[in-house]
Structures are given as C-alpha cells and as structure tokens.
Design a protein around this motif. Structure first.
Motif, short mmCIF file in Angstrom:
data_model
loop_
_atom_site.label_atom_id
_atom_site.label_comp_id
_atom_site.label_asym_id
_atom_site.label_seq_id
_atom_site.Cartn_x
_atom_site.Cartn_y
_atom_site.Cartn_z
N VAL A 17 0.83 -1.20 0.00
CA VAL A 17 0.00 0.00 0.00
C VAL A 17 0.87 1.26 0.00
CG1 VAL A 17 -1.70 1.32 1.31
CG2 VAL A 17 -1.97 -1.15 1.06
N GLU A 18 1.94 1.26 0.79
CA GLU A 18 2.84 2.42 0.83
C GLU A 18 3.44 2.68 -0.54
OE1 GLU A 18 5.63 1.49 3.88
OE2 GLU A 18 4.28 2.02 5.54
N ASN A 19 3.86 1.63 -1.21
CA ASN A 19 4.46 1.79 -2.54
C ASN A 19 3.42 2.24 -3.57
OD1 ASN A 19 7.02 1.04 -1.66
ND2 ASN A 19 6.67 -1.14 -2.09
N LEU A 20 2.18 1.79 -3.39
CA LEU A 20 1.13 2.17 -4.34
C LEU A 20 0.85 3.67 -4.32
CD1 LEU A 20 -1.63 -0.62 -4.23
CD2 LEU A 20 -0.34 0.19 -6.20
N LYS A 21 1.09 4.30 -3.19
CA LYS A 21 0.88 5.74 -3.10
C LYS A 21 1.76 6.49 -4.10
CE LYS A 21 -1.89 5.43 0.55
NZ LYS A 21 -3.32 5.79 0.52
N HIS A 22 2.85 5.82 -4.52
CA HIS A 22 3.79 6.45 -5.45
C HIS A 22 3.89 5.67 -6.76
CE1 HIS A 22 4.95 8.77 -1.94
NE2 HIS A 22 5.16 7.64 -1.29
N ASP A 23 2.90 4.82 -7.02
CA ASP A 23 2.91 4.02 -8.25
C ASP A 23 2.83 4.95 -9.46
OD1 ASP A 23 1.07 2.60 -10.47
OD2 ASP A 23 2.28 1.09 -9.43
N PRO A 24 3.78 4.85 -10.40
CA PRO A 24 3.79 5.80 -11.53
C PRO A 24 2.55 5.72 -12.41
CG PRO A 24 5.38 4.01 -11.84
CD PRO A 24 4.91 3.93 -10.44
N LEU A 25 2.03 4.51 -12.65
CA LEU A 25 0.86 4.37 -13.50
C LEU A 25 -0.37 4.98 -12.85
CD1 LEU A 25 -0.68 3.28 -15.96
CD2 LEU A 25 -0.86 1.08 -14.76
N LEU A 26 -0.63 4.62 -11.60
CA LEU A 26 -1.82 5.13 -10.92
C LEU A 26 -1.71 6.63 -10.63
CD1 LEU A 26 -2.40 2.13 -8.48
CD2 LEU A 26 -3.71 2.69 -10.53
N SER A 27 -0.51 7.09 -10.32
CA SER A 27 -0.32 8.52 -10.08
C SER A 27 -0.54 9.32 -11.35
CB SER A 27 1.09 8.77 -9.54
OG SER A 27 1.26 8.16 -8.28
N GLU A 28 -0.11 8.76 -12.48
CA GLU A 28 -0.31 9.44 -13.76
C GLU A 28 -1.79 9.54 -14.09
OE1 GLU A 28 0.70 8.85 -18.52
OE2 GLU A 28 1.76 7.66 -17.02
N LEU A 29 -2.53 8.46 -13.80
CA LEU A 29 -3.95 8.43 -14.13
C LEU A 29 -4.79 9.31 -13.20
CD1 LEU A 29 -4.41 4.62 -14.87
CD2 LEU A 29 -4.50 6.48 -16.53
N TYR A 30 -4.44 9.32 -11.90
CA TYR A 30 -5.32 9.96 -10.92
C TYR A 30 -4.66 11.10 -10.15
CZ TYR A 30 -7.77 5.68 -12.01
OH TYR A 30 -8.38 4.65 -12.69
N GLY A 31 -3.38 11.35 -10.36
CA GLY A 31 -2.72 12.46 -9.72
C GLY A 31 -2.64 12.31 -8.21
N GLU A 32 -2.52 13.45 -7.53
CA GLU A 32 -2.38 13.44 -6.07
C GLU A 32 -3.62 12.88 -5.38
OE1 GLU A 32 -1.41 17.34 -4.82
OE2 GLU A 32 0.53 17.40 -5.87
N ASP A 33 -4.75 12.92 -6.06
CA ASP A 33 -5.99 12.45 -5.46
C ASP A 33 -5.97 10.95 -5.17
OD1 ASP A 33 -8.86 12.75 -4.73
OD2 ASP A 33 -9.17 11.47 -6.48
#
Length: 210
Positions: free
Chosen positions: A104-120
């Motif tokens: 879960v901690e690593n997912l907070k900085h996952d490049p794919l999910l961060s690109e899709l959904y940003g800081e939210d």
C-alpha cells in the motif's frame, strides 16, 4: 495465489509455507532457472464483473488472503469502477502484515496510478490493518470491527449499505462464512459472474491460523 496485476509481464505469488504441503513444500525450494508449468486459465471468484457498480470497494482478507487484492489494488480498472477502495487485512502479528503495508505504501507512489489519478489517488486507497494476537495500533477481527462500527469511525466512513458498498472476501473457510453473514446483515447480497450483486467470496480455501 497470484498477487501481480494482470498487466505485468511477470507473475508474483503469495503463499504460506506448509512443511509437508503437496504444493508449497515444493514451491518454497524453487531457485532461479527452475521451470514450473502453469495452466493457461486461472481460477477464482474474486472478479470485478461479479459485482454491481457502486461507490466504495471493500477488500476483506486474513493472512495470505490478501494476495488477490494485491493484484486488484494495482489494477486501474478498480479505480475506474469505484471512487474509494478500503483494504482491511488482519493477521496474528504485526510482522505478518508487512507485505500488505509495504504494498500500500508503494502504491501511493505508483507511476501508472499517479499518472492516471494524480495526487488524489492517495485519498482513494484506505488501508486498515489489524492484529489479533499482538498489540498494534489497530486490534481485532474484521467481523468485530465491522459489526461494532469501529472501522467506520476510525476511517470516518459511513456504515456499509447495499446502495454504495461492494466487497470481496478472502480468507479461511470459517472467516469467509462469518464475514458473509456480517455483510448480509448490512443488506448486501452475494453475487457471481452470471448474477452480479454486492459482494463475492473466494471459494478456494486459504489457511491463516488466526
């Protein structure tokens, strides 16, 4: 169970180690370069298509039952379908929660999910780990924390209801049965691919010793 997301080129597995188990006694001794044979079609009931659309997804797991959710938490489709995801994971000791916590901690900085959904994105995945035999910030079984309303209070969420909440259950046979009864008490119904409803239960047995 397969823990890697469906878009990965490699397969990640999560399992307990049973000294004389017919499968894990062999798997735990695999070395780089060894060959394994997999059937082309995986088996399991924890698929998004078995659930109706909703607002919030609850992943409810004990022990290595977190494996299928490790895959689903990394799948962008999960966040396309649901505004919020709650990962409830219970083990005997805090050490046994390490895999889920680090994931879960690593997912907070996952490049794919961060690109899709940003800081939210960081606010869309909630993690609620508890222990049953060792002192930790959160204690107790998933069933108790749901029925008492403690998890809702701790995460500042409304109680479950059939209009907004969907759930997947994966643990021992006894755990699955107990949690199913709790969800039905909230008005949710068990679904399947052919008849989507509000929650689904993994049919494969996972030993957790909780």
């Amino acid at each position: 169970s397969i823990a890697s997301p469906n878009y990965e080129e490699h397969l990640e597995f999560l399992s307990i180690k049973v000294p004389d188990g017919p499968l894990t006694s062999k798997l735990q001794n695999i070395r780089p370069g060894d060959e394994i044979i997999l059937r082309p079609k995986p088996v399991g009931t924890l698929v998004l298509d078995a659930l109706l659309p909703g607002k919030r997804m609850w992943f409810l797991a004990t022990g290595t039952g977190i494996a299928p959710f490790a895959s689903l938490m990394r799948d962008p489709e999960t966040y396309e379908r649901y505004e919020q995801v709650v990962m409830m994971h219970t083990c005997r000791t805090a050490e046994e929660l390490t895999y889920g916590r680090e994931l879960v901690e690593n997912l907070k900085h996952d490049p794919l999910l961060s690109e899709l959904y940003g800081e939210d994105f960081a606010n869309r995945l909630l993690y609620y780990p508890t222990t049953t035999r060792e002192e930790s910030p959160f204690m107790g079984r998933i069933t108790d924390n749901l029925t008492s309303g403690k998890v809702f209070a701790d995460l500042d969420l409304p109680a479950m209801d059939a209009a907004n909440d969907r759930a997947m259950i994966c643990g021992s046979l006894a755990f699955n049965t107990d949690v199913k009864a709790v969800l039905e008490g909230f008005g949710l119904h068990e679904g399947a691919n052919s008849d989507p409803k509000e929650f689904v239960v993994e049919k494969a047995f996972v030993g957790d010793g909780i």
